[in-house]
Design an enzyme around this catalytic site. Structure first.
Site, short mmCIF file in Angstrom:
data_model
loop_
_atom_site.label_atom_id
_atom_site.label_comp_id
_atom_site.label_asym_id
_atom_site.label_seq_id
_atom_site.Cartn_x
_atom_site.Cartn_y
_atom_site.Cartn_z
N TYR A 9 0.81 -1.22 0.00
CA TYR A 9 0.00 0.00 0.00
C TYR A 9 0.85 1.28 0.00
O TYR A 9 0.41 2.31 -0.49
CB TYR A 9 -0.92 0.00 1.22
CG TYR A 9 -2.10 -0.93 1.06
CD1 TYR A 9 -3.17 -0.57 0.24
CD2 TYR A 9 -2.16 -2.16 1.72
CE1 TYR A 9 -4.25 -1.42 0.07
CE2 TYR A 9 -3.24 -3.01 1.56
CZ TYR A 9 -4.29 -2.63 0.74
OH TYR A 9 -5.36 -3.46 0.58
N LYS A 201 5.61 9.40 14.36
CA LYS A 201 4.65 8.63 13.57
C LYS A 201 3.60 7.95 14.46
O LYS A 201 2.39 8.02 14.22
CB LYS A 201 5.41 7.58 12.75
CG LYS A 201 4.56 6.54 12.10
CD LYS A 201 3.70 7.14 11.01
CE LYS A 201 2.53 6.26 10.72
NZ LYS A 201 2.20 6.12 9.35
N GLY A 252 -10.64 0.74 12.35
CA GLY A 252 -9.94 -0.36 11.70
C GLY A 252 -8.71 0.15 10.98
O GLY A 252 -8.23 1.24 11.25
N CYS A 255 -3.19 0.96 10.85
CA CYS A 255 -2.34 2.00 11.44
C CYS A 255 -2.87 2.46 12.78
O CYS A 255 -2.28 2.22 13.82
CB CYS A 255 -2.28 3.18 10.48
SG CYS A 255 -1.96 2.66 8.80
N LYS A 315 -12.80 1.42 6.06
CA LYS A 315 -13.36 2.77 5.91
C LYS A 315 -13.86 2.95 4.48
O LYS A 315 -13.73 2.05 3.65
CB LYS A 315 -12.37 3.85 6.29
CG LYS A 315 -11.18 3.97 5.36
CD LYS A 315 -10.39 5.18 5.78
CE LYS A 315 -9.29 5.46 4.80
NZ LYS A 315 -8.50 6.61 5.19
N1 SAJ Z 1 -12.60 6.88 11.86
C1 SAJ Z 1 -13.71 7.18 12.65
N2 SAJ Z 1 -14.02 8.50 12.86
C2 SAJ Z 1 -13.29 9.51 12.29
C3 SAJ Z 1 -12.17 9.20 11.51
C4 SAJ Z 1 -11.84 7.86 11.31
O1 SAJ Z 1 -14.40 6.30 13.17
O2 SAJ Z 1 -13.66 10.67 12.50
C5 SAJ Z 1 -12.24 5.46 11.64
C6 SAJ Z 1 -12.23 5.08 10.16
O3 SAJ Z 1 -13.49 4.73 9.71
C7 SAJ Z 1 -11.24 3.92 10.16
C8 SAJ Z 1 -10.23 4.32 11.21
O4 SAJ Z 1 -10.88 5.28 12.03
O5 SAJ Z 1 -11.87 2.71 10.57
C9 SAJ Z 1 -8.95 4.90 10.67
O6 SAJ Z 1 -9.20 5.68 9.53
P1 SAJ Z 1 -8.48 7.05 9.18
O7 SAJ Z 1 -9.05 7.52 7.91
O8 SAJ Z 1 -8.56 7.99 10.32
O9 SAJ Z 1 -6.94 6.68 9.06
P2 SAJ Z 1 -6.11 5.52 8.28
O10 SAJ Z 1 -5.89 4.38 9.23
O11 SAJ Z 1 -6.68 5.21 6.96
O12 SAJ Z 1 -4.71 6.29 8.05
C10 SAJ Z 1 -3.99 6.78 9.17
C11 SAJ Z 1 -3.62 8.26 8.94
N3 SAJ Z 1 -3.11 8.85 10.17
C12 SAJ Z 1 -3.61 10.01 10.68
O13 SAJ Z 1 -4.53 10.61 10.17
C13 SAJ Z 1 -2.95 10.53 11.91
C14 SAJ Z 1 -2.59 8.37 7.81
O14 SAJ Z 1 -2.16 9.71 7.67
C15 SAJ Z 1 -1.39 7.45 8.10
O15 SAJ Z 1 -0.45 7.49 7.03
C16 SAJ Z 1 -1.91 6.03 8.23
O16 SAJ Z 1 -2.82 5.99 9.33
C17 SAJ Z 1 -0.72 5.10 8.49
O17 SAJ Z 1 -0.26 4.45 7.53
O18 SAJ Z 1 -0.20 5.09 9.60
#
Ligand code: SAJ
Length: 408
Positions: A9, A201, A252, A255, A315
């Site tokens: 990814y 990070k 989920g 990260c 997501k």
């Molecule tokens: N989620 C919620 N409510 C929200 C935001 C997210 O329930 O308001 C849930 C999402 O549905 C999902 C999970 O949290 O299940 C994580 O989703 P996400 O979109 O917040 O983040 P990831 O895991 O796709 O990507 C994160 C990001 N980190 C941050 O925003 C601090 C991304 O920048 C990183 O590069 C990535 O982790 C990583 O590779 O570590």
């Protein structure tokens, strides 16, 4: 020439971006099927903007190989799984990837580790391997840590526009890496040491986890208090210093649901909020099941096999199911509802769970009650298809409350 090791990814979009930004790039992966596909001009996963980027990279002469090549610049983007029980990081893929470049690496080569690791992991797992090789061979190599930050669903844009962190032992090599990343990265590039880069990070993802947990806790409080959490958050967020995230059915992905555990594992007595936030977010899939049970009772619905779950990914608009709240929910279905819940996700073409559908209409024909776990564009743009169903909308897809869906 840059050799990117691990075309998952993060590695694949990074390799493509570097290639389209004037760098000569070789992408390497130990999986034959990955290399075969890429050589046949087929992408290995879906992501917004990747098709165009791939096309451009192919025109810029990117090549793919099963084995690392001899060069002076490597980027390691190997996966970093964690043990689900001990929550400890498994650095073995990163170590293997680093080992694989030691021999072909040119004198004074730079090895950039992009994979997310727990703070201190480079010193504990990676550096000893490199040092041992340097002693044995007399070759000098330079370790750098540049943790990736791109968000699935918007990776291509974020690769170009996000600020970056580069941690190096010697700033001279940090500067060299900055020069390479500057070929595509328009964001600010911050130089620091390796340990600080590792920590930033994990801290960034932990910050988000805690803030999502706060939103989820609010959802529970508002449910008990008879309030609409989305309305409470919408209005609170009008305050200039308040920005509450969205409650949902759980956290989920590989990260945010993983990285905070590294801190809990290493600092168990100090991580009170961090640990609690993990527990709150992990409690959400079961909370959804309990809520679903109450809604079924309220509507006199008795047949659990006519309950449908919309969304299997972690997501919206991605095809990644790792640690997805739906998978967690399905594990507990029997305790709260019953076996045989039906599942549909337009993004997931392969068979991942039992009773999985690949056609929205067929899925809807077979269910009376739909639990929306993910707000993919498909359903947000076609909410009318749900109008005759009982719906639990865990993602607030019906922002204007036009359809009378039940909310979290
Ligand atoms: N989620 C919620 N409510 C929200 C935001 C997210 O329930 O308001 C849930 C999402 O549905 C999902 C999970 O949290 O299940 C994580 O989703 P996400 O979109 O917040 O983040 P990831 O895991 O796709 O990507 C994160 C990001 N980190 C941050 O925003 C601090 C991304 O920048 C990183 O590069 C990535 O982790 C990583 O590779 O570590």
């Amino acid at each position: 020439m840059i050799n990117v090791i691990g075309l998952g990814y993060i590695g694949l979009p990074t390799a493509l971006m570097l290639s389209t930004s004037g760098n000569k790039v070789v992408g390497t992966d130990i999986k034959e099927e990955v290399i075969e596909k890429l050589k046949h001009k087929e992408l290995t996963f879906e992501e917004k903007g990747m098709d165009e980027l791939f096309e451009k990279a192919l025109n810029s002469d990117i090549t793919f190989s099963l084995k690392p090549v001899s060069t002076s610049f490597y980027i390691i983007t190997a996966p970093t799984p964690y043990d689900p029980v001990s929550k400890k990081l498994d650095c073995s893929y990163v170590v293997k990837a680093v080992e694989s470049v030691l021999e072909p690496a040119e004198e004074d080569a730079i090895i950039v580790v992009e994979s997310t690791v727990s703070p201190g992991a480079i010193d504990t797992y990676v550096r000893p391997v490199v040092n041992k090789y340097m002693e044995k061979s007399g070759k000098k190599l330079n370790l750098v840590h540049a943790p990736e930050r791109i968000i699935p669903g918007n990776m291509v844009y974020e690769l170009e526009h996000n600020a970056r962190t580069i941690g190096a032992d010697d700033p001279k090599y940090g500067e060299k890496v900055k020069e390479v990343y500057s070929t595509f990265c328009k964001g600010e590039i911050n130089l620091t040491n390796i340990k600080t880069a590792e920590m930033t990070k994990v801290v960034e993802n932990t910050f988000r986890d805690i803030n999502i947990a706060f939103a989820n806790e609010l959802a529970k409080i508002c449910r008990q208090g008879g309030l609409d959490v989305n309305e409470v958050i919408r209005i609170s967020n009008k305050h200039p210093r308040v920005n509450i995230l969205s409650p949902g059915p759980g956290v989920g992905g590989h990260c945010i649901s993983v990285d905070p555990w590294f801190l809990v594992g290493d600092y168990p007595l100090l991580t009170e909020i961090i640990y609690k936030a993990r527990q709150i977010n992990d409690s959400m899939p079961e909370y959804v099941l309990k809520r679903a049970y109450n809604i079924m009772q309220e509507n006199n619905l008795k047949d659990f096999s006519r309950v449908g779950i919309y969304g299997l990914t972690y997501k919206e608009n991605v095809d990644d199911v790792r640690e997805s709240p739906t998978l967690q929910l399905l594990q507990h279905q029997k305790e709260h509802l019953g076996d045989g819940l039906k599942v549909y996700d337009p993004m997931v073409k392969r068979e991942v769970v039992e009773n999985q559908y690949h056609d929205l209409n067929k899925f809807l024909d077979d269910v009376d009650f739909v639990i929306v776990m993910i707000g993919h564009d498909e359903i947000r743009e076609n909410m009318d298809v749900l109008k005759d169903k009982v719906v639990l909308d865990t993602r607030n897809i019906d922002v204007d409350n036009k359809y009378n869906f039940y909310k979290l």
